[in-house]
Design a protein around this motif. Structure first.
Motif, PDB file in Angstrom:
ATOM      1  N   ILE A   3      98.649  27.772   4.732  1.00 13.39           N
ATOM      2  CA  ILE A   3      97.883  26.759   5.671  1.00 13.39           C
ATOM      3  C   ILE A   3      97.029  27.682   6.473  1.00 13.39           C
ATOM      4  O   ILE A   3      95.703  27.539   6.682  1.00 13.39           O
ATOM      5  N   ALA A 162      76.468  25.179  21.604  1.00 14.22           N
ATOM      6  CA  ALA A 162      77.120  24.900  20.173  1.00 14.22           C
ATOM      7  C   ALA A 162      76.146  24.188  19.566  1.00 14.22           C
ATOM      8  O   ALA A 162      76.099  24.148  18.123  1.00 14.22           O
ATOM      9  N   ILE A 163      75.516  23.132  20.073  1.00  9.36           N
ATOM     10  CA  ILE A 163      74.498  22.173  19.219  1.00  9.36           C
ATOM     11  C   ILE A 163      73.452  22.799  18.694  1.00  9.36           C
ATOM     12  O   ILE A 163      72.828  22.377  17.867  1.00  9.36           O
ATOM     13  N   SER A 165      73.392  25.246  17.067  1.00  4.92           N
ATOM     14  CA  SER A 165      73.796  25.773  15.646  1.00  4.92           C
ATOM     15  C   SER A 165      73.057  24.930  14.742  1.00  4.92           C
ATOM     16  O   SER A 165      72.952  25.437  13.673  1.00  4.92           O
ATOM     17  N   SER A 166      72.782  23.594  15.035  1.00  8.26           N
ATOM     18  CA  SER A 166      72.145  22.815  14.219  1.00  8.26           C
ATOM     19  C   SER A 166      70.642  23.056  13.839  1.00  8.26           C
ATOM     20  O   SER A 166      70.229  22.197  13.150  1.00  8.26           O
ATOM     21  N   MET A 173      79.474  28.813  17.337  1.00  6.09           N
ATOM     22  CA  MET A 173      79.497  27.663  16.290  1.00  6.09           C
ATOM     23  C   MET A 173      78.970  28.133  14.840  1.00  6.09           C
ATOM     24  O   MET A 173      79.593  27.623  14.045  1.00  6.09           O
ATOM     25  N   LEU A 177      80.507  28.135  11.216  1.00  3.52           N
ATOM     26  CA  LEU A 177      80.461  27.495  10.300  1.00  3.52           C
ATOM     27  C   LEU A 177      79.993  28.347   9.326  1.00  3.52           C
ATOM     28  O   LEU A 177      80.408  27.796   7.816  1.00  3.52           O
ATOM     29  N   TYR A 184      85.026  29.217   2.070  1.00  2.00           N
ATOM     30  CA  TYR A 184      85.575  27.728   2.048  1.00  2.00           C
ATOM     31  C   TYR A 184      87.180  27.772   2.753  1.00  2.00           C
ATOM     32  O   TYR A 184      88.019  27.386   2.230  1.00  2.00           O
ATOM     33  N   ARG A 185      87.000  28.229   4.118  1.00  2.00           N
ATOM     34  CA  ARG A 185      88.208  28.145   4.936  1.00  2.00           C
ATOM     35  C   ARG A 185      87.731  27.760   6.261  1.00  2.00           C
ATOM     36  O   ARG A 185      86.927  28.668   6.754  1.00  2.00           O
ATOM     37  N   TYR A 186      87.893  26.663   6.616  1.00  2.00           N
ATOM     38  CA  TYR A 186      87.440  26.145   7.970  1.00  2.00           C
ATOM     39  C   TYR A 186      88.206  26.179   9.069  1.00  2.00           C
ATOM     40  O   TYR A 186      88.101  26.212  10.195  1.00  2.00           O
ATOM     41  N   LEU A 187      89.370  26.162   8.821  1.00  2.00           N
ATOM     42  CA  LEU A 187      90.595  25.800   9.609  1.00  2.00           C
ATOM     43  C   LEU A 187      90.563  27.268  10.531  1.00  2.00           C
ATOM     44  O   LEU A 187      90.428  26.920  11.854  1.00  2.00           O
ATOM     45  N   ILE A 190      86.929  27.851  12.764  1.00  2.00           N
ATOM     46  CA  ILE A 190      86.671  26.845  14.042  1.00  2.00           C
ATOM     47  C   ILE A 190      87.575  26.593  14.737  1.00  2.00           C
ATOM     48  O   ILE A 190      87.470  26.616  16.194  1.00  2.00           O
ATOM     49  N   THR A 191      89.044  26.847  14.636  1.00  2.00           N
ATOM     50  CA  THR A 191      89.849  26.883  15.445  1.00  2.00           C
ATOM     51  C   THR A 191      89.884  28.133  16.584  1.00  2.00           C
ATOM     52  O   THR A 191      89.943  28.030  17.646  1.00  2.00           O
ATOM     53  N   GLY A 194      86.877  27.637  18.844  1.00  2.00           N
ATOM     54  CA  GLY A 194      87.166  26.555  19.914  1.00  2.00           C
ATOM     55  C   GLY A 194      87.890  27.100  20.974  1.00  2.00           C
ATOM     56  O   GLY A 194      88.080  27.046  22.029  1.00  2.00           O
ATOM     57  N   TYR A 197      85.864  29.483  23.439  1.00  2.00           N
ATOM     58  CA  TYR A 197      85.336  28.620  24.197  1.00  2.00           C
ATOM     59  C   TYR A 197      86.284  28.326  25.526  1.00  2.00           C
ATOM     60  O   TYR A 197      85.910  28.486  26.633  1.00  2.00           O
TER      61      TYR A 197
END
Lengths: 219, 232
Positions: A3, A162-163, A165-166, A173, A177, A184-187, A190-191, A194, A197
């Protein structure tokens, strides 16, 4: 598949730190913009110049009433259409800085309004010219109690960056992403982002709480 | 080429989704704010600690990170949330953490004298909270809650980044088809602005309502007669 993949997490930390460094730089420059523009806006609104002050009232209200994300889109997509092209990073920094200038303008206003009337009268009695009154008497006294409030906005700005990043700015951020979609591992990304920050903003907010006790007179 | 008007129905749908997300987010914010705010005031560390950890965590790590975490990272732990749910959850928990500080701060600032008076009347702690402290604090919380709600409305635009078809998402997508970027983004900016103004007006209206209620209450039961009743 585990995991939480520790080896992967350790591997991506240096890349995320690079993103964090860009986030810190963006925050620093945007904060400078918001401090300067906010002060100018506050002074112009305070002087109550007909029409001009109303325009700036609307500026503050409109910026505070609309989302930062949409403002960023406007700068990123709309400005090039009307013939204004800037580097993306510069666009992002300016958007964030102008967005927060509406908030800092309100903070300055509160600081100026707190100043006892007698100070203005004294300056007039000494026939100090307006610029000297502002920069020698008003600003130095108005700034002290608002330092903690401005500090809070600095922390909020750090997280709000972080916004950006869009609009394809690869700050913390954006880096998280990108790692997420590449592996293909976001956990993990992003954790960890976070936590980064959190690790920066939490001690800063503790520090500001201390400053509040020192600078803001308790009633 | 398609014009912005062809997209009016879709923008309207987006507007409805934005309103829905705002309302759901607001409900969750209020629940979270009072739960975390009141536990933050508790004498018991097992209520106070989780509350302050929750508040610091959600205020310190940033809304967008939380939203992306709920949307992208949570599935790796075997929990798949619908985009709307992930968005509303992140919004409600994040704004709730800010509003919890409003609840805690307001109640604490007016707790001392009121609590002493209530204790003197023999009220239990929960009765004091329900009948005295919370009702008295709500009018004082209103301006700050109004700000939180405007913030919430603006932040709903972030749900577009986790594929919820809100106002921002609709404008972003219509842009690629119509090419009318300027009109589209200006339209939705104005829509967001009007909604923010509405929330501001609603807050001020509620403030006046509460202020009037207090005045009429004071008229109905003059404090003097109460005091007279006790002393005689």
């Amino acid at each position: 598949m585990n995991i939480w993949d520790n080896a992967f997490a350790i591997e991506i930390i240096p890349i995320l730190l690079q993103g964090l460094w860009l986030t810190v730089q963006i925050t620093f420059f945007s904060f400078l913009i918001s401090l300067v523009v906010g002060l100018l806006v506050a002074i112009i609104r305070f002087l109550r110049i007909p029409v001009v002050s109303h325009i700036f009232d609307f500026y503050v209200s409109f910026i505070r009433g609309t989302p930062l994300l949409v403002q960023a889109y406007v700068a990123y997509f709309v400005l090039p259409q009307v013939g204004l092209t800037f580097e993306v990073l510069a666009t992002g920094i300016v958007v964030l800085g102008l967005n927060y200038s509406a908030y800092t303008a309100e903070v300055y206003r509160a600081g100026i309004e707190q100043l006892p009337k007698g100070q203005w009268e004294a300056a007039r009695a000494l026939s100090l010219p307006p610029l000297r009154t502002w920069f020698r008497i008003v600003v130095p006294q108005a700034v002290r109690p608002i330092i903690p409030v401005l500090g809070n906005y600095l922390i909020m700005m750090f997280k709000d960056s972080a916004i950006l990043s869009s609009i394809t700015i690869i700050e913390l951020m954006g880096t998280a992403l990108q790692i997420g979609s590449n592996f293909y591992r976001y956990l993990e990304p992003i954790t960890i982002a976070g936590l980064m920050y959190l690790i920066i903003s939490f001690p800063c907010s503790l520090l500001i709480r201390r400053l509040e006790h020192r600078f803001v007179p308790t009633h | 080429m398609l014009s912005v008007l062809d997209f009016a129905p879709l923008l309207l749908q987006g507007l409805l989704v934005t309103i829905l997300v705002t309302v759901l987010g607001a409900l969750l914010t209020v629940v979270v704010a009072f739960t975390a705010g009141l536990s933050g005031l508790s004498k018991h560390w097992f209520l106070r600690w989780p509350s302050s950890i929750f508040v610091e965590f959600f205020r310190g790590s940033g809304l967008l990170v939380q939203m992306f975490w709920f949307f992208y990272a949570l599935p790796f732990l075997g929990i798949q949330l619908a985009p709307l749910l992930a968005g509303v959850l992140a919004l409600g928990l994040n704004e709730g953490a800010y509003a919890a500080e409003v609840v805690r701060g307001t109640i604490r600032s007016r707790a001392k004298g009121q609590t002493e008076a209530a204790i003197a009347l023999g009220m239990s702690p929960s009765l004091r909270m329900r009948r005295i402290l919370i009702p008295q604090s709500i009018p004082a919380m209103l301006p700050a809650f109004g700000n939180v709600m405007v913030d919430l409305l603006k932040n709903t635009s972030l749900v577009s980044l986790v594929t919820v078809a809100d106002l921002t998402w609709r404008a972003f997508n219509a842009r690629t088809v119509t090419g009318q970027t300027v009109t589209l983004f200006l339209t939705i900016l104005v829509l967001y602005y009007i909604m923010s103004l509405l929330i501001g007006w609603l807050t001020r209206w509620l403030e006046r309502r509460f202020a009037l209620d207090r005045k009429s209450l004071a008229k109905a039961k003059p404090l003097k007669s109460l005091v007279g009743g006790i002393s005689s």
